[in-house]
Design a protein around this motif. Structure first.
Motif, PDB file in Angstrom:
ATOM      1  N   LYS A   1      80.077  58.189 -54.882  1.00  0.00           N
ATOM      2  CA  LYS A   1      79.929  59.410 -56.078  1.00  0.00           C
ATOM      3  C   LYS A   1      78.528  59.178 -57.399  1.00  0.00           C
ATOM      4  CE  LYS A   1      85.225  59.560 -55.059  1.00  0.00           C
ATOM      5  NZ  LYS A   1      86.098  59.455 -55.135  1.00  0.00           N
ATOM      6  N   VAL A   2      78.663  59.985 -57.164  1.00  0.00           N
ATOM      7  CA  VAL A   2      77.664  60.341 -58.471  1.00  0.00           C
ATOM      8  C   VAL A   2      78.567  60.921 -60.097  1.00  0.00           C
ATOM      9  CG1 VAL A   2      76.032  61.740 -59.574  1.00  0.00           C
ATOM     10  CG2 VAL A   2      76.077  60.888 -56.454  1.00  0.00           C
ATOM     11  N   ILE A   3      78.794  60.416 -61.113  1.00  0.00           N
ATOM     12  CA  ILE A   3      78.789  60.421 -62.096  1.00  0.00           C
ATOM     13  C   ILE A   3      78.133  62.214 -63.085  1.00  0.00           C
ATOM     14  CG2 ILE A   3      80.044  59.265 -64.637  1.00  0.00           C
ATOM     15  CD1 ILE A   3      79.985  56.876 -63.224  1.00  0.00           C
ATOM     16  N   VAL A   4      78.857  62.431 -63.313  1.00  0.00           N
ATOM     17  CA  VAL A   4      78.135  63.779 -63.922  1.00  0.00           C
ATOM     18  C   VAL A   4      79.056  63.857 -65.706  1.00  0.00           C
ATOM     19  CG1 VAL A   4      77.747  66.446 -63.803  1.00  0.00           C
ATOM     20  CG2 VAL A   4      77.628  65.124 -61.752  1.00  0.00           C
ATOM     21  N   VAL A   5      78.300  64.518 -66.003  1.00  0.00           N
ATOM     22  CA  VAL A   5      78.576  64.475 -67.624  1.00  0.00           C
ATOM     23  C   VAL A   5      79.130  65.693 -67.841  1.00  0.00           C
ATOM     24  CG1 VAL A   5      78.747  63.858 -70.384  1.00  0.00           C
ATOM     25  CG2 VAL A   5      77.755  62.256 -68.185  1.00  0.00           C
ATOM     26  N   GLY A   6      80.365  65.905 -68.696  1.00  0.00           N
ATOM     27  CA  GLY A   6      80.790  67.400 -68.578  1.00  0.00           C
ATOM     28  C   GLY A   6      81.148  68.006 -69.159  1.00  0.00           C
ATOM     29  N   ARG A   7      81.681  68.776 -69.998  1.00  0.00           N
ATOM     30  CA  ARG A   7      82.608  69.429 -71.342  1.00  0.00           C
ATOM     31  C   ARG A   7      83.887  69.454 -70.620  1.00  0.00           C
ATOM     32  NH1 ARG A   7      82.644  75.584 -74.211  1.00  0.00           N
ATOM     33  NH2 ARG A   7      84.137  74.301 -75.974  1.00  0.00           N
ATOM     34  N   GLN A   8      84.374  68.669 -71.853  1.00  0.00           N
ATOM     35  CA  GLN A   8      85.296  68.085 -71.955  1.00  0.00           C
ATOM     36  C   GLN A   8      86.808  69.053 -72.237  1.00  0.00           C
ATOM     37  OE1 GLN A   8      86.920  64.107 -73.035  1.00  0.00           O
ATOM     38  NE2 GLN A   8      89.191  64.270 -72.275  1.00  0.00           N
ATOM     39  N   ALA A   9      87.332  70.113 -71.306  1.00  0.00           N
ATOM     40  CA  ALA A   9      88.571  70.735 -72.095  1.00  0.00           C
ATOM     41  C   ALA A   9      89.614  70.224 -72.471  1.00  0.00           C
ATOM     42  CB  ALA A   9      88.398  72.181 -71.013  1.00  0.00           C
ATOM     43  N   SER A  10      90.276  70.587 -73.528  1.00  0.00           N
ATOM     44  CA  SER A  10      91.246  69.973 -73.964  1.00  0.00           C
ATOM     45  C   SER A  10      92.957  70.751 -72.949  1.00  0.00           C
ATOM     46  CB  SER A  10      91.348  70.592 -75.727  1.00  0.00           C
ATOM     47  OG  SER A  10      92.032  72.472 -75.446  1.00  0.00           O
ATOM     48  N   ALA A  11      93.022  69.934 -73.386  1.00  0.00           N
ATOM     49  CA  ALA A  11      94.565  69.654 -71.990  1.00  0.00           C
ATOM     50  C   ALA A  11      95.917  70.449 -73.152  1.00  0.00           C
ATOM     51  CB  ALA A  11      94.641  68.662 -71.904  1.00  0.00           C
ATOM     52  N   PRO A  12      96.196  71.196 -72.092  1.00  0.00           N
ATOM     53  CA  PRO A  12      97.423  71.522 -73.006  1.00  0.00           C
ATOM     54  C   PRO A  12      98.378  71.053 -73.895  1.00  0.00           C
ATOM     55  CG  PRO A  12      97.796  72.744 -70.695  1.00  0.00           C
ATOM     56  CD  PRO A  12      96.185  72.026 -70.670  1.00  0.00           C
ATOM     57  N   LYS A  13      98.882  71.675 -74.140  1.00  0.00           N
ATOM     58  CA  LYS A  13      99.974  70.416 -74.950  1.00  0.00           C
ATOM     59  C   LYS A  13     102.002  70.089 -74.917  1.00  0.00           C
ATOM     60  CE  LYS A  13      97.547  68.761 -78.785  1.00  0.00           C
ATOM     61  NZ  LYS A  13      96.715  67.724 -78.742  1.00  0.00           N
ATOM     62  N   ASN A  14     101.382  72.103 -73.690  1.00  0.00           N
ATOM     63  CA  ASN A  14     102.694  71.542 -72.933  1.00  0.00           C
ATOM     64  C   ASN A  14     102.607  72.249 -72.000  1.00  0.00           C
ATOM     65  OD1 ASN A  14     102.854  74.222 -74.214  1.00  0.00           O
ATOM     66  ND2 ASN A  14     103.856  73.784 -76.168  1.00  0.00           N
ATOM     67  N   PHE A  15     104.061  72.540 -71.083  1.00  0.00           N
ATOM     68  CA  PHE A  15     103.668  73.302 -70.172  1.00  0.00           C
ATOM     69  C   PHE A  15     103.911  75.107 -70.362  1.00  0.00           C
ATOM     70  CE2 PHE A  15     106.149  76.321 -66.867  1.00  0.00           C
ATOM     71  CZ  PHE A  15     105.165  75.657 -65.947  1.00  0.00           C
ATOM     72  N   VAL A  16     104.495  75.968 -71.552  1.00  0.00           N
ATOM     73  CA  VAL A  16     104.402  76.819 -71.802  1.00  0.00           C
ATOM     74  C   VAL A  16     102.769  76.908 -71.898  1.00  0.00           C
ATOM     75  CG1 VAL A  16     104.787  78.512 -72.958  1.00  0.00           C
ATOM     76  CG2 VAL A  16     106.209  77.016 -72.520  1.00  0.00           C
ATOM     77  N   ARG A  17     102.435  76.081 -72.915  1.00  0.00           N
ATOM     78  CA  ARG A  17     101.225  76.448 -73.070  1.00  0.00           C
ATOM     79  C   ARG A  17      99.246  76.446 -71.970  1.00  0.00           C
ATOM     80  NH1 ARG A  17      98.692  73.909 -79.222  1.00  0.00           N
ATOM     81  NH2 ARG A  17     100.420  75.061 -80.283  1.00  0.00           N
ATOM     82  N   LYS A  18     100.156  75.476 -71.175  1.00  0.00           N
ATOM     83  CA  LYS A  18      99.336  75.090 -69.935  1.00  0.00           C
ATOM     84  C   LYS A  18      99.483  76.689 -69.095  1.00  0.00           C
ATOM     85  CE  LYS A  18      98.634  72.498 -65.676  1.00  0.00           C
ATOM     86  NZ  LYS A  18      99.201  71.592 -64.651  1.00  0.00           N
ATOM     87  N   ILE A  19     100.574  77.237 -69.234  1.00  0.00           N
ATOM     88  CA  ILE A  19     101.029  78.100 -67.949  1.00  0.00           C
ATOM     89  C   ILE A  19      99.768  79.542 -68.849  1.00  0.00           C
ATOM     90  CG2 ILE A  19     102.058  80.766 -67.679  1.00  0.00           C
ATOM     91  CD1 ILE A  19     101.875  77.547 -66.113  1.00  0.00           C
ATOM     92  N   LEU A  20      99.900  80.003 -70.149  1.00  0.00           N
ATOM     93  CA  LEU A  20      99.237  80.569 -71.440  1.00  0.00           C
ATOM     94  C   LEU A  20      97.886  80.624 -70.767  1.00  0.00           C
ATOM     95  CD1 LEU A  20     101.090  81.069 -74.459  1.00  0.00           C
ATOM     96  CD2 LEU A  20     100.852  82.554 -72.039  1.00  0.00           C
ATOM     97  N   GLY A  21      97.728  78.886 -71.578  1.00  0.00           N
ATOM     98  CA  GLY A  21      95.859  78.752 -71.219  1.00  0.00           C
ATOM     99  C   GLY A  21      95.064  79.420 -69.770  1.00  0.00           C
TER     100      GLY A  21
END
Length: 671
Positions: free
Chosen positions: A594-614
């Protein structure tokens, strides 16, 4: 079910060879008839017809062509058992000028064996079960459990090395012919008997050598019965062989398949010889398994079908049913056409004879069946009566305990009132070390329970010591056993420790020691049903009285428990090592491929509701960014056309903050 075991490539190859043999058997007679001037071609064989003329004898040993006979002997035994004995005999009268390869009824492989390996006599037996001498008497053909094979070699300037080489090749040939594990026959389980085995071929006064081997682990299955039947001239399509259905044969209490080949030639006259091939099938049925009232039975009940006729290539086809002794309690339906009384050695036997050539002389397809019926007023106690003991019985067992050393004991009992000569042959495998100085023969009267210290002297003793992983131990003992006396032959043995590759797959099952052979000469013919050496048909045993009768018996095979290591430990080590390799292979393969690629790390939602809204707003953000990009392009184009339009105005659509960016900035500030 058959046991899984190494097999030669005989399933397809054997079927192909048998099909080719049947084709040649059908085509060659027609070619020979069409071209009678062909050199070396045998005369055509015609199907026998009842009442027709038969060729005359061309010599003192036989006829001028091949002859085939089929016979079936049915004998009710004590203990609600029935013995059915099939015998198929093919005799070919030929001379030295004839080619052994040009045969019509004899299988081609038999002719090749006789011509290439200097074989004058061959015996092969495949048996499952144990014959009970005390209750069943003596069989017509004796056999031991598993596979047994011995052959006589005779030729000019034939050395022991050549005999051993031809013996191994002969075993490999019939391993493929019969689909048996005879390819395991080698020098580690083969011996050269000195006194027990006697030749039955002629002339027997030439220099000769014999080899004997047994495989007690061999399992007899359908894969042995099918190629055995294909050696018959008619196969299993018609005749008595059609009764040998594998479903009914292998459900018996005892079944044995035999093959015997011998060459008979006049002394100093090789132009007058006979090749004799005898195939036998010996079965013992337990009537209690059929759940019938009064133990009535029939051919259809024993074999699953009636007889569909006789083999068209057979010169004679007869069924013999014993009527006296255990057979006198049955009545036969239909009634036999002939009854024969045979007095042999002072013993009377009555047989009912059914001639299949007469039974099926009229045209038309039908099945023939024989029923054994018991009268309704028959006393059941007659079946529970103990049978008369035969003159000689044998048994074998192990003494001692542990896995280091033990003692092999062979017991021979003389129930006759006269002394009898006894000859015992022991074949001890190389992994069991026998000590000759511990060999003893003790005796006891039959009325005494324990053996005394009285020893019997040896009249004959031959011993060939074994060698580890090379040769087995061979022992032959001869002595005279007084009447109404039992003899116990014991010898001490040690059990060797094998290498881990020398253990079979089922190591904890144990290792086999082949059955011992016991031979004697009986002064009377009680319970004796074997054929005389000069005869080849069952009817030749009728009224065949002689001064003595050679009897051969087999003991039980033994299972010894050798020191066996714990094979589960290597299994656990293998499983653990494979698991470690599998777990280590995954990460190493992942890092290496595998090749390691550095990418922008997106902030994960805090809970399930924010994940859906995101996810919802992320989709809208993409649309807004696309619209903003389109608006910016339009504004730039307008500015270029208007020459700096919009100067000093407010912020454009591209400069407006996006809702998603504002939310990300708020979340970063909160973190």
């Amino acid at each position: 079910m058959c046991q899984l075991r190494p097999r030669p490539l005989c399933q397809r190859l054997g079927s192909l060879l048998m099909a080719l043999q049947v084709f040649l058997m059908a085509v060659l007679p027609a070619i020979a008839a069409a071209t009678p001037a062909t050199v070396g071609a045998p005369p055509p064989t015609t199907a026998p017809t009842t009442g027709g003329s038969r060729p005359n004898f061309s010599g003192p040993l036989g006829r001028s062509d091949e002859r085939f006979h089929e016979e079936l002997v049915v004998r009710p035994l004590s203990g609600d058992h029935v013995n059915t004995y099939f015998q198929f005999t093919t005799r070919w009268h030929f001379g030295k000028k004839d080619n052994l390869y040009h045969t019509q009824l004899t299988p081609r492989v038999i002719a090749e064996v006789l011509q290439q390996f200097d074989v004058k006599e061959l015996h092969i037996g495949l048996t499952q079960g144990l014959w009970r001498y005390e209750t069943w008497g003596y069989p017509i053909v004796e056999a031991t459990s598993g596979a047994e094979m011995w052959a006589w070699f005779s030729g000019d300037n034939l050395t022991a090395t050549e005999v051993d080489r031809q013996w191994g090749q002969l075993a490999n040939v019939f391993s493929g012919v019969l689909c048996a594990s005879l390819n395991f026959v080698d020098k580690t389980n083969s011996i050269s008997p000195r006194h027990l085995l006697r030749p039955q071929f002629m002339p027997a006064n030439r220099p000769r050598s014999v080899r004997y081997a047994s495989l007690p682990r061999e399992i007899v299955c359908t894969e042995n019965l099918t190629p055995w039947k294909k050696l018959l001239p008619c196969g299993s399509a018609s005749g008595f062989a059609s009764l040998l259905n594998s479903g009914h044969v292998h459900n018996t209490k005892y079944h044995s398949l035999g093959l015997k080949v011998r060459m008979l030639c006049e002394d100093h006259l090789e132009d007058n010889c006979i090749v004799e091939l005898t195939q036998t099938a010996n079965l013992v049925y337990d009537l209690r398994l059929f759940e019938l009232s009064n133990n009535d039975f029939s051919l259809r009940r024993l074999f699953g079908m009636g007889l569909n006729g006789f083999c068209e290539l057979a010169e004679s086809s007869k069924i013999y049913v014993q009527r006296n002794e255990q057979g006198q309690k049955y009545s036969l339906v239909p009634q036999p056409t002939q009854e024969v009384k045979s007095i042999r050695g002072g013993h009377l036997v009555v047989y009912a004879v059914y001639d299949m050539l007469e039974q099926f002389k009229d045209p038309g397809e039908r099945l023939f069946n024989i029923a054994w019926l018991t009268p309704k007023n028959e006393n059941r106690r007659r079946n529970l009566m103990k049978p008369t003991l035969p003159p000689v019985t044998v048994h074998r067992y192990l003494l001692g305990n542990g896995q280091e050393r033990g003692r092999i004991a062979t017991e021979v009992t003389n129930n006759h009132y006269e002394a009898l000569p006894i000859l015992v042959q022991e074949l001890v495998p190389w992994y069991v070390h026998a000590y000759l100085h511990t060999l003893k023969i003790r005796r006891k009267p039959q009325r005494v329970n324990e053996y005394t210290r009285r020893w019997l002297p040896f009249k004959l003793l031959h011993y060939t010591p074994g060698k580890q992983r090379e040769l087995p131990s061979h022992l032959e003992i001869g002595f005279t056993l007084p009447g109404q006396t039992s003899a116990l032959i014991t010898i001490d043995v040690d059990y060797l420790l094998l290498k881990w590759l020398e253990y079979p797959p089922d190591a904890n099952h144990g290792h086999y020691i082949g059955a011992a052979m016991v031979s004697t000469q009986l002064p009377m013919g009680r319970n004796y049903t074997a054929l005389p050496p000069e005869g080849h048909l069952f009817e030749h045993s009728f009224n065949a009285t002689r001064p003595n009768y050679v009897l051969s018996l087999h003991t039980e095979a033994l299972i010894v428990s050798l020191p066996t290591p714990d094979f589960s430990m290597p299994y656990n080590v293998i499983c653990l090592a494979c698991t470690v390799v599998a777990l280590a292979f995954g990460p190493i393969h992942s890092v290496a491929t595998k090749v390691i690629v550095v990418g922008r790390q997106a902030s994960a939602p805090k809970n399930f509701v924010r994940k859906i809204l995101g996810k919802i707003f992320r989709r809208n953000t993409v649309q807004v960014r696309a619209a903003a990009a389109a608006a910016a392009g339009a504004a730039q184009a307008e500015a270029l056309r208007g020459g700096g339009g919009g100067r000093g105005g407010g912020r454009t659509a591209a400069d407006q903050p996006i809702l998603e960016d504002l939310r990300e900035e708020e979340e970063q500030e909160q973190d």
